[in-house]
Scaffold this motif. Structure first.
Motif, mmCIF file in Angstrom:
data_model
loop_
_atom_site.group_PDB
_atom_site.id
_atom_site.type_symbol
_atom_site.label_atom_id
_atom_site.label_comp_id
_atom_site.label_asym_id
_atom_site.label_seq_id
_atom_site.Cartn_x
_atom_site.Cartn_y
_atom_site.Cartn_z
ATOM 1 N N UNK A 186 -7.420 -5.535 -3.070
ATOM 2 C CA UNK A 186 -7.404 -3.494 -3.327
ATOM 3 C C UNK A 186 -5.943 -2.944 -4.437
ATOM 4 N N UNK A 187 -5.164 -3.725 -3.019
ATOM 5 C CA UNK A 187 -3.771 -3.134 -3.309
ATOM 6 C C UNK A 187 -3.749 -4.018 -4.737
ATOM 7 N N UNK A 199 -8.596 3.111 6.471
ATOM 8 C CA UNK A 199 -9.362 2.184 6.304
ATOM 9 C C UNK A 199 -10.151 1.384 5.449
ATOM 10 N N UNK A 200 -9.808 -0.234 5.523
ATOM 11 C CA UNK A 200 -10.201 -0.961 3.984
ATOM 12 C C UNK A 200 -11.398 -1.024 3.998
ATOM 13 N N UNK A 201 -11.627 -0.755 5.679
ATOM 14 C CA UNK A 201 -13.676 -1.254 5.832
ATOM 15 C C UNK A 201 -14.301 0.478 5.968
ATOM 16 N N UNK A 214 -3.361 4.770 8.879
ATOM 17 C CA UNK A 214 -4.411 3.096 8.765
ATOM 18 C C UNK A 214 -4.606 3.067 10.222
ATOM 19 N N UNK A 215 -5.577 2.530 10.652
ATOM 20 C CA UNK A 215 -6.265 1.734 11.841
ATOM 21 C C UNK A 215 -5.060 1.034 12.233
ATOM 22 N N UNK A 216 -5.498 -0.535 11.527
ATOM 23 C CA UNK A 216 -4.257 -1.653 11.938
ATOM 24 C C UNK A 216 -3.726 -1.283 11.528
ATOM 25 N N UNK A 242 -14.876 -9.259 10.175
ATOM 26 C CA UNK A 242 -13.800 -7.653 10.436
ATOM 27 C C UNK A 242 -12.172 -8.078 9.973
ATOM 28 N N UNK A 257 -11.392 5.273 2.965
ATOM 29 C CA UNK A 257 -11.814 3.949 2.913
ATOM 30 C C UNK A 257 -10.540 3.467 1.463
ATOM 31 N N UNK A 258 -10.231 2.501 1.614
ATOM 32 C CA UNK A 258 -8.769 1.736 0.826
ATOM 33 C C UNK A 258 -9.858 1.342 -0.589
ATOM 34 N N UNK A 259 -9.602 1.442 -1.706
ATOM 35 C CA UNK A 259 -7.945 1.768 -1.555
ATOM 36 C C UNK A 259 -8.412 3.389 -2.426
ATOM 37 N N UNK A 314 -1.694 -7.994 16.586
ATOM 38 C CA UNK A 314 -1.552 -6.937 17.232
ATOM 39 C C UNK A 314 0.046 -7.726 17.773
ATOM 40 N N UNK A 342 -16.649 0.320 9.300
ATOM 41 C CA UNK A 342 -17.221 -0.406 9.901
ATOM 42 C C UNK A 342 -17.792 1.075 10.917
ATOM 43 N N UNK A 351 -15.442 1.987 13.470
ATOM 44 C CA UNK A 351 -14.713 2.975 13.996
ATOM 45 C C UNK A 351 -14.938 4.171 12.966
ATOM 46 N N UNK A 401 -9.009 -7.259 2.624
ATOM 47 C CA UNK A 401 -9.115 -6.399 1.583
ATOM 48 C C UNK A 401 -8.776 -5.604 1.125
ATOM 49 N N UNK A 402 -7.685 -5.523 2.352
ATOM 50 C CA UNK A 402 -6.566 -4.331 1.827
ATOM 51 C C UNK A 402 -5.139 -5.542 0.673
ATOM 52 N N UNK A 458 -5.183 -1.974 -7.319
ATOM 53 C CA UNK A 458 -4.652 -0.931 -7.749
ATOM 54 C C UNK A 458 -2.969 -1.496 -8.713
ATOM 55 N N UNK A 516 -12.946 -8.835 6.054
ATOM 56 C CA UNK A 516 -13.155 -6.752 5.340
ATOM 57 C C UNK A 516 -11.952 -6.396 5.291
ATOM 58 N N UNK A 517 -11.642 -6.319 6.230
ATOM 59 C CA UNK A 517 -9.830 -5.196 6.072
ATOM 60 C C UNK A 517 -8.901 -5.961 6.054
ATOM 61 N N UNK A 559 1.022 -1.192 -0.522
ATOM 62 C CA UNK A 559 -0.042 -0.078 -0.059
ATOM 63 C C UNK A 559 0.961 1.198 0.052
#
Lengths: 137, 595
Positions: free
Chosen positions: B395-396, A95-97, A63-65, B384, A117-119, B552, A99, A102, B391-392, B399, B387-388, A16
């Motif tokens: 989406x990457x 963020x990619x979502x 970014x969040x995460x 989550x 929101x991504x992208x 995390x 939510x 969030x 998704x990233x 792109x 989706x998160x 990214x």
């Protein structure tokens, strides 16, 4: 720290980061982009900047995460540092979502300028920069 | 129910019954008193009438005795005319039966007797000197009259038939010079008098008894003087069965339900005057005193008391019926009330029970809700994650693909293509992690077994080289006194213990002898397992909310995917257990596992 970066990208997704850098570069070759792969590094950088009284980048895409310190954690630390910051900084949550929890949480941070929101495509970026720099690219 | 009705009825009726009895007896006593009074009166009347009759005989006799007879009185021949007019007079006085003169030697010298009803004839003389009345008569003084026993008339030693009860009066007779010339003997017919005496008054029985309590005349026996004709049942012992004798002669008493009233007739030594008062009184001499007894039979007494008895009986029957009805209604109402209360109570119990059931259900629902919430949370996390995290890279990729399409510079293309490979790799990694996680979420496959915790921990401990070799300075301490067995998925628990020990080893502090301690306790009826280490600790203020989240990581210089504690939490929550953390940088970390 020779050249002052205009834009700060904070995201653990290296792909990214690469793609964002490339897109920003396509919009303007004048903008200097700096990247960090987690919030902790970004906080360390900003702390260092305030200590050295160096101007901070105008835009931060957050970014969040992320490991070590996530977007929310960064914002909490940023709040503490804010009184020491001289210039105006626009922080965009990325963020990619979308939510609900969030988005709602994000709205509680007045330090945030927006939620993206991504992208993030070129048009969106161009609009954000236009708002900030008042220039046409 | 009837038992209660009866009990209540008895409680109400007994006093009433006692009252009735009291009333009955007092009424009875009063009635008997009344009867007795009437009886005494009747008896007195009879007595007076009898005495009057006797006196009448005595007066007749006195009249004859006070005549001045001629000297050498010869009534049959010389002085027959002297007597004629007298005899004519006697003829009409029907109670005269015999009229005799007896000389001083006891021989009759005149005898007139009644033939049929209205003629007196002079009949043959008899010698009577052996008769007691003659003997007694010869001892009489002037102004004395003898009154004999009542007896059946005998002629020539035989009882005359039909029976003729008579009473005799004997008086001395004198001539003009006051010389006794003999005795006057008159037989009076007693039949009518006795019949009159024994005539019933209000169905009462009447008895005339002599001195020795022999029956002379009785309303219960047809013949008079029954003992003379040999009737054995003629004494009071034979027919009356009463203790008459033991009582005072003039008394009234109740015996076996009979009411007796007796009065004695004492004429012996009594005196009476005849004609003018100047005449000397005449003394009666008699061997016999009589007793007049009146008996009211039981049945008569009963009949007298019948109305009282009947009215009281009616009263009692009515009160029994009404009291029974009252008791029945009262008890029925009470029982109905009791039933109602009982029903209420049982309904209440049912309600309480259903309330308990509801509460139980509520607890169950709450538990279910909790586990559903946890599951929901897990699913949301999962959502989550998909989706998160998925998704990233996707989406990457899109792109990159777009860039590749637009890029004409081959060198730039060379740079972009390896990026696609990077995307693919990250997707693969993510898919693998998701697989692990999905396996935990799908709890259907979990096999719950009884686990010896101590054994399991020691088993897991041996998977680490750090703990196998004693010189590395990492110790696993066990304190499992409170509990050391648990029903759980063995695979999960192994995984949980593995991850925790692994973390403790990874994040141990240098320059201290590191350890991890497992301690089991019971808190609030729940099994709790404390796992403490003296590792580097964690800044909870900064990372608290992310400790158990996926990907995390909190320590830059230590390798890790950020999956360990996420899996621990998922595996615990999959079986309704929870985990919390307490940590201090430079001191250590404590996990609290609540099963």
């Amino acid at each position: 720290m020779n050249t002052k970066p205009n834009i700060l990208l904070v995201d653990d997704d290296e792909l990214y980061l690469y793609l964002m850098q490339k897109t920003i570069h396509q919009i303007s070759k004048e903008l200097v982009v700096s990247t960090f792969t987690d919030g902790e590094q970004a906080v360390e950088y900003i702390t260092k900047c305030t200590e050295e009284k160096v101007e901070l980048p105008e835009v931060i895409f957050l970014d969040i995460n992320m490991p070590f310190l996530d977007g929310w954690g960064f914002l909490n630390e940023f709040k503490k540092l804010k009184p020491k910051i001289i210039n105006n900084i626009n922080i965009y949550m990325v963020s990619s979502s979308m939510r609900d929890s969030d988005v709602k949480r994000a709205s509680n941070f007045e330090e945030l300028t927006g939620y993206v929101v991504k992208p993030v495509n070129k048009v969106q970026l161009a609009e954000i920069f236009k708002k900030i720099y008042h220039e046409n690219w | 129910m009837w038992k209660r009705v009866l009990r209540m009825f008895i409680g109400l009726y007994v006093p009433l019954f006692v009252l009735t009895l009291f009333l009955y007896y007092s009424q009875k006593a009063k009635q008997i008193e009344n009867i007795t009074e009437r009886q005494i009166r009747a008896n007195t009347l009879k007595k007076i009438s009898f005495e009057e009759k006797c006196h009448s005989f005595l007066r007749n006799t006195h009249y004859w005795a006070s005549l001045k007879y001629p000297k050498n009185f010869d009534p049959l021949v010389e002085h027959s005319s002297f007597l004629r007019s007298y005899l004519e007079f006697i003829e009409d006085v029907t109670f005269y039966d015999q009229f005799r003169f007896i000389d001083l030697e006891g021989k009759e010298f005149f005898r007139a007797e009644r033939v049929g009803t209205d003629s007196i004839v002079i009949s043959a003389l008899q010698n009577k000197n052996y008769h007691p009345y003659v003997k007694s008569g010869l001892q009489l003084k002037k102004n004395q009259i003898y009154l004999s026993q009542i007896s059946l008339n005998k002629e020539n030693g035989k009882i005359e038939k039909p029976h003729k009860p008579v009473i005799r009066t004997v008086a001395p007779i004198f001539d003009a010079e006051q010389n006794q010339i003999g005795l006057l003997v008159i037989n009076f017919k007693m039949k009518k008098i006795l019949d009159q005496i024994k005539s019933k008054v209000e169905d009462k029985n009447v008895y005339l008894l002599d001195e020795d309590f022999r029956v002379i005349s009785s309303s219960t026996i047809k013949e008079d003087l029954p003992y003379e004709s040999g009737n054995e049942n003629s004494t009071i012992a034979g027919i009356l069965q009463t203790k008459l004798i033991s009582h005072n002669r003039d008394s009234t008493f109740v015996e076996n339900g009979h009411i007796w009233s007796q009065q004695s007739i004492n004429l012996n030594r009594a005196t009476f005057t005849f004609g003018s008062k100047s005449n000397l009184p005449t003394e009666i001499v008699t061997p016999s005193n009589w007793l007049l007894a009146l008996e009211i039979p039981q049945k008569l007494v009963k009949a007298e008391l019948q109305p009282v008895f009947e009215s009281l009986l009616t009263f009692n029957i009515i009160s029994i019926i009404s009291l029974l009805t009252l008791c029945y209604i009262f008890q029925k109402n009470r029982i109905e009330k009791e039933l109602f209360y009982k029903e209420l109570e049982s309904k209440n119990i049912l309600l309480t029970r259903s309330k308990d059931q509801l509460e139980e259900n509520n607890v169950m629902v709450n538990e279910m809700n909790n586990s559903l919430e946890i599951r929901n949370k897990q699913l949301s996390d999962f959502n989550y994650l998909i989706s998160h995290n998925l998704r990233s890279p996707v989406t990457s990729m899109s792109v990159i693909v777009e860039m590749i399409q637009k890029e004409k510079n081959p060198e730039a293309l060379h740079q972009l293509l390896p990026k696609l490979d990077q995307v693919a790799k990250s997707i693969t990694n993510l898919t693998e992690d998701i697989n692990d996680y999905v396996a935990i979420l799908d709890t259907k496959e979990i096999k719950i077994v009884d686990i010896d915790l101590k054994e399991l921990i020691l088993e897991v401990k041996n998977e680490f080289t750090e703990t196998l070799l004693d010189n590395t300075g990492f110790e696993v301490q066990l304190n499992l006194e409170a509990w050391d067995h648990i029903s759980y998925s063995k695979f999960y628990l192994q995984s949980i213990v593995h991850n925790i020990i692994s973390n403790a080893i990874k994040y141990k502090r240098d320059n201290v002898s590191s350890y991890i301690q497992f301690e089991s306790v019971i808190e609030n009826m729940q099994r709790v397992l404390y796992v403490r280490d003296n590792g580097i600790g964690l800044n909870l203020e900064r990372h608290g909310e992310n400790v158990f989240k996926l990907y995390k990581r909190f320590h830059r210089n230590i390798s890790g995917k950020g999956m360990g504690l996420f899996l621990v939490k998922s595996q615990l929550e999959a079986l309704n257990a929870t985990i919390t953390i307490d940590s201090k940088i430079g001191v250590g970390t404590t996990f609290k596992l609540i099963f």
